[in-house]
Design an enzyme around this catalytic site. Structure first.
Site, short mmCIF file in Angstrom:
data_model
loop_
_atom_site.label_atom_id
_atom_site.label_comp_id
_atom_site.label_asym_id
_atom_site.label_seq_id
_atom_site.Cartn_x
_atom_site.Cartn_y
_atom_site.Cartn_z
N LEU A 270 -26.53 -29.80 12.60
CA LEU A 270 -26.19 -28.98 11.45
C LEU A 270 -25.19 -29.77 10.61
O LEU A 270 -24.27 -30.37 11.19
CB LEU A 270 -25.58 -27.64 11.87
CG LEU A 270 -26.50 -26.62 12.54
CD1 LEU A 270 -25.69 -25.39 12.96
CD2 LEU A 270 -27.64 -26.22 11.64
N ASP A 271 -25.36 -29.75 9.30
CA ASP A 271 -24.43 -30.53 8.48
C ASP A 271 -23.04 -29.92 8.55
O ASP A 271 -22.83 -28.81 9.04
CB ASP A 271 -24.94 -30.64 7.04
CG ASP A 271 -25.17 -29.28 6.41
OD1 ASP A 271 -24.20 -28.53 6.29
OD2 ASP A 271 -26.33 -28.99 6.06
N VAL A 272 -22.08 -30.66 8.03
CA VAL A 272 -20.68 -30.30 8.21
C VAL A 272 -20.34 -28.96 7.58
O VAL A 272 -19.43 -28.25 8.05
CB VAL A 272 -19.79 -31.43 7.64
CG1 VAL A 272 -19.94 -31.53 6.12
CG2 VAL A 272 -18.33 -31.23 8.02
N THR A 274 -22.49 -26.33 7.28
CA THR A 274 -23.32 -25.25 7.81
C THR A 274 -22.71 -24.73 9.10
O THR A 274 -22.23 -25.51 9.94
CB THR A 274 -24.76 -25.76 8.07
OG1 THR A 274 -25.29 -26.29 6.86
CG2 THR A 274 -25.64 -24.62 8.55
N ARG A 360 -31.28 -26.29 2.27
CA ARG A 360 -30.48 -26.58 1.08
C ARG A 360 -31.36 -27.11 -0.05
O ARG A 360 -31.17 -26.75 -1.23
CB ARG A 360 -29.38 -27.59 1.42
CG ARG A 360 -28.31 -27.02 2.33
CD ARG A 360 -27.20 -28.04 2.58
NE ARG A 360 -26.15 -27.48 3.43
CZ ARG A 360 -25.12 -26.78 2.98
NH1 ARG A 360 -24.98 -26.58 1.67
NH2 ARG A 360 -24.22 -26.30 3.81
#
Length: 415
Positions: A270-272, A274, A360
């Site tokens: 998961l990106d930073v 999220t 996104r």
């Protein structure tokens, strides 16, 4: 005959009335004197008995002969030979003198000696059987051991995978250690990461340190990832989600004594920015199966949007977009009802491909501005509603099956 009987009665009466202050053995000469005195004066019960000093015990005792106390010739022939009279009580309660032990005593002595011989013989037989007897049968049969090795025992694995599972380093870093010649297997330097090894049998050293024979137990955790953490353990300058498990690792020795500490990593990323559900484990096979596109696991997200959402936005998201040259289409798009405590509109988006920043990109391509993004479900497992940010729970067998895990070795997982 009457005279002899009277003498015997007088001798018995003398022994009954005689009180000695010390235990002195009688000799046959003393008994001879006693009986002779009785024969000469049967009416008198007064005797003048003198005791000779005790003689030293001979080295070899002379064989005993059957003596009849009524026979003076036998007593004369034996001379000063050591003699112990037996004074027993007859059926009428009178004390009598005899030269042989009572029959009851002889019977008891015979039984005692026989039992001792039998006990000694049984001990010798048991000791002999213990030394030369056959070895005990194995606890499990050969067929049972073969079945266990084929179905439950871990087969040999690649060297790089064993190093990563033991917590030495990541899979890629372990391969670098192997290429640099810093890993030895059974005393020889091994530079091939694909070499099959068994930690329980092979002796593996990394940088001079012995690798544990037993690998750590498999760990499966679900984390509610907070914002600002990355899903990587290699970056030191940025916070990693693995740092949220420091307390779990510190308490590992108490819960699993004797086992090395596991090396944890995330399943997917998961990106930073999220938040939400992410799986953390030390099982590489499990992570590969869950994260691979062939698993077709759906992932559900809640996207919070700045601004108003119209129907055209929903149509644009449902039509999909191109990411890395591949057209990605979501499984479902839904506008959630407004809630009093949530002022901004929210979208429920379900995808299954798991492309990088897929949700996104879908929102951006529809012309919407994303405020926050949270993942709440992977496959059939949904993030517990009461799990706070930064906290984790251990997955059960039912949770793993809901995630699509098809391994048959689920016995190591806590239920």
């Amino acid at each position: 005959m009457a005279t002899i009987a009277a003498a015997v009665a007088a001798a018995s009466s003398a022994f009954t009335s005689l009180h000695l202050t010390r235990a002195t053995p009688y000799t046959r000469r003393h008994i001879h004197t006693l009986i002779t005195s009785s024969l000469s004066s049967s009416s008198s019960t007064e005797f003048n008995i003198s005791f000779a000093p005790p003689k030293p015990k001979p080295n070899k005792p002379e064989p005993s002969l059957p003596i009849n106390p009524n026979s003076s010739s036998d007593i004369a022939e034996l001379g000063d030979q050591f003699y112990i009279p037996w004074i027993v009580r007859d059926e009428k309660g009178n004390l009598t003198l005899q030269s042989t032990p009572p029959a009851r005593l002889l019977h008891d002595m015979a039984n005692a000696s026989t039992s001792k011989k039998n006990n000694k013989k049984s001990k010798q037989i048991a000791a002999k059987a213990a030394t030369v007897g056959p070895t005990s049968e194995p606890k499990y049969s050969k067929a049972a051991r073969r079945f266990y090795n084929e179905n439950f025992r871990d087969p040999p694995q690649r060297l790089s995978k064993v190093l990563a599972a033991s917590g030495v380093a990541s899979r890629r870093s372990s391969e670098e250690l192997i290429f640099q010649g810093r890993v030895t297997v059974n005393g020889s330097v091994c530079k091939t990461p694909q070499t099959k090894v068994d930690p329980a049998r092979d002796v593996i050293y990394v940088n001079g340190n012995r690798l544990p024979k037993k690998l750590p137990s498999k760990v499966y955790l679900a984390l509610n990832k907070p914002k600002g953490y990355i899903c990587s353990s290699g970056e030191k300058e940025t916070k990693s989600v693995i740092s949220l498990f420091d307390d779990f690792i510190k308490s590992w020795d108490k819960r699993h004594p004797g086992q090395p500490k596991p090396r944890l990593f995330t399943v997917g990323r998961l990106d930073v920015a999220t938040t939400g559900l992410i799986i953390v484990t030390n099982d590489g096979e499990f992570a590969h199966q869950i994260s691979h596109p062939s698993s077709n696991l759906s992932k559900e997200y809640i996207a919070t949007i700045d601004g108003e959402i119209h129907k055209r936005h929903l149509i644009a998201i449902s039509e999909g977009t191109v990411i890395d040259g591949v057209h990605c289409t979501p499984d479902a798009v839904e506008l959630l009802p407004r809630q009093p405590d949530v002022p901004r509109p929210r979208l429920r988006i379900v995808v299954h491909e798991g492309r990088n920043h897929e949700v996104r990109e879908l929102v951006k391509n529809a012309g919407l501005q994303l405020r926050a993004l949270k993942r709440i479900r992977i496959g059939g497992f949904r993030l517990p509603s009461d799990l706070a940010l930064g906290k984790h729970v251990e997955l059960t067998q039912a949770n793993l099956r809901a995630l699509g895990w098809k391994s048959q070795k689920l016995d190591e997982v806590k239920t």
